[in-house]
Structures are given as C-alpha cells and as structure tokens.
Motif scaffolding. Structure first.
Motif: not given
Length: 260
Positions: A23-30, A86-91
């Motif tokens: 699972i992909l988790l984006h960053g702030a304001g995205s 599996i969690l993958v996040g940016h910022s």
C-alpha cells in the motif's frame, strides 16, 4: 480505478502476485499520482496507491495528526478486505506507515519510508506562510526551493508545482502541520517489522541525518542513500527507487497464506 466507501485508490496486480499487498501512501498535499508507474507497478506484487482523505478523489477532510491518518489507513484495509500489508510512504506518508506499524503491528508486515524519518523537519517559515492566505505564493516558492535536487529536470519541477498550486491551502497547512507535530524518535525500539528507508543526499526537508537516526535505533532496517536526489526522489530517480524497493520486498518471506 476502484472507489469504495469514500476511499479512492489505484490498483496494479501482477498475474503472479502471491505476496502480501503493498500500500503506497503519498506525502503532504499530494495524491496517488505522486507515485510514478515504476513504483505503482512492481513485478510480482499487488500494489494499491491511495488518495488520503480530502486528497485527490477521496472523500472526507484532511486530518491534523499522523495518528488519525494511520487509523484511516487501517480502516481502508478493512474496507478492501486486506488484513495484513506492507506500507510504503513518502514523506508524511512514511510517518503514517511508521505510526500504523507501531499502533497496529498485526496489520503491518513491513514498512517502506521514502524521504521520511522518525520526525520531520518542517521549517517554521513554511508553516507561517501557509497559515496566511496572502502568503500562499510565498509558501509555494519555499517548497519549490526545498523539494528538489539542483539536478532535477525543470519540466518535472514545473509539473509538481503546477499540481501543488491546485491544492487547497487548508489541505497543505493541515498536512504540513501534522508533519511538524509528528515525532516517534523515542518509540522506535517498539518497531519490530523490517523497515526499508530511502533518502536522497540532497534532501533538504528530510536530510540523510534522519535516515541515519532510523538506522541506529531500528532493529531491522535496510538503508538506501541515493546520490544527487532531493525530497522528491521518487520522481527524480524512479528507476533507482523502484529497483531498491523491489530488492527489499523480495527479501521478505511473508506470504498471504500465512496470515489468512
């Protein structure tokens, strides 16, 4: 693209996908489109890229805390029938992944953190500018100056900044304030899951020092320092990032059948 109970996400499922979903988790304001195709379509894996609440096409309002975002991600997993992932996040997304792993260890098998850390160094001038409607242009100029490496392509910078200009100022403020308030520095010894961390040498928002702190305090960590990359390393060097992430995922021994 799937839309379930207010949750909007993109999904890519390889024909031979047998492992736990990513699972992909984006960053702030995205939104989910911050993840380039190289990362949304990983060979051998089912990948779900979310729009967090109040972002992209997901309903609801943005949260002011990383903890609420983490709870929302677990609620999303419940809705789509995913018990463990599996969690993958940016910022900011990396902070959400780490928080979910801490509070819901049975639901998070492993973590990926891109341009993230146990805390995030959000400059006060950015928060001040976002808090004043008259200074939004100043906030965007600040972000443009801090999000990218000097080597980043101009067309990439323009595309990202054009997208940020379309984001409501209150969404940007809420996200960056949540990032500023986030700090799990003293709780890393409770994280048992394998963690993959990737950061660029030219990252001015989450510099390599934050990645080295994670390396020192996490039990099971794979660290990737990517030369000549800024905070938006996922867009600046997507091929390198995808190769490193896939290598990490391929080392994991988790299989869906083990957790049904």
């Amino acid at each position: 693209m799937p839309y379930a109970s207010g949750f909007y996400y993109a999904v890519s499922e390889a024909p031979d996908a047998l492992r736990l979903p990513v699972i992909l988790l984006h960053g702030a304001g995205s939104d989910h489109l911050c993840w380039p195709p190289e990362l949304r379509r990983l060979p051998g894996h089912r990948v779900l890229a979310l729009d967090l609440p109040g972002h992209g096409r997901s309903k609801g309002i943005t949260f002011h805390s990383v903890e609420k975002y983490a709870l929302w991600v677990v609620e999303f997993m419940n809705v789509v029938g995913v018990y463990r992932a599996i969690l993958v996040g940016h910022s900011l997304g990396g902070a959400v992944a780490l928080t979910a792993a801490l509070h819901f260890p049975e639901r998070v098998a492993a973590i990926g953190m891109v341009s993230s850390g146990a805390r995030l160094l959000v400059p006060q001038p950015l928060l001040s500018a976002l808090s004043d409607p008259k200074q939004i242009s100043r906030a965007l100029m600040f972000l443009e100056a801090h999000l990218f490496a000097k080597s980043a392509r101009r067309e990439l910078i323009t595309k990202v900044m054009n997208g940020l200009q379309q984001v409501k100022p209150e969404v940007l403020l809420s996200d960056w304030q949540a990032a500023a308030d986030f700090d799990l520095s003293d709780e890393l010894n409770s994280i048992e899951q394998p963690v993959w961390v990737a950061t660029g040498t030219a990252d001015r928002i989450t510099p390599p020092a934050l990645a080295y702190y994670l390396q020192k305090h996490l039990r099971h960590i794979t660290l990737q320092i990517i030369p000549n990359a800024g905070h938006m390393v996922l867009l600046e060097q997507p091929d390198v990032l995808a190769k490193n992430l896939l290598a990490f995922l391929n080392t994991l021994q988790f299989r869906l059948g083990n957790f049904l």
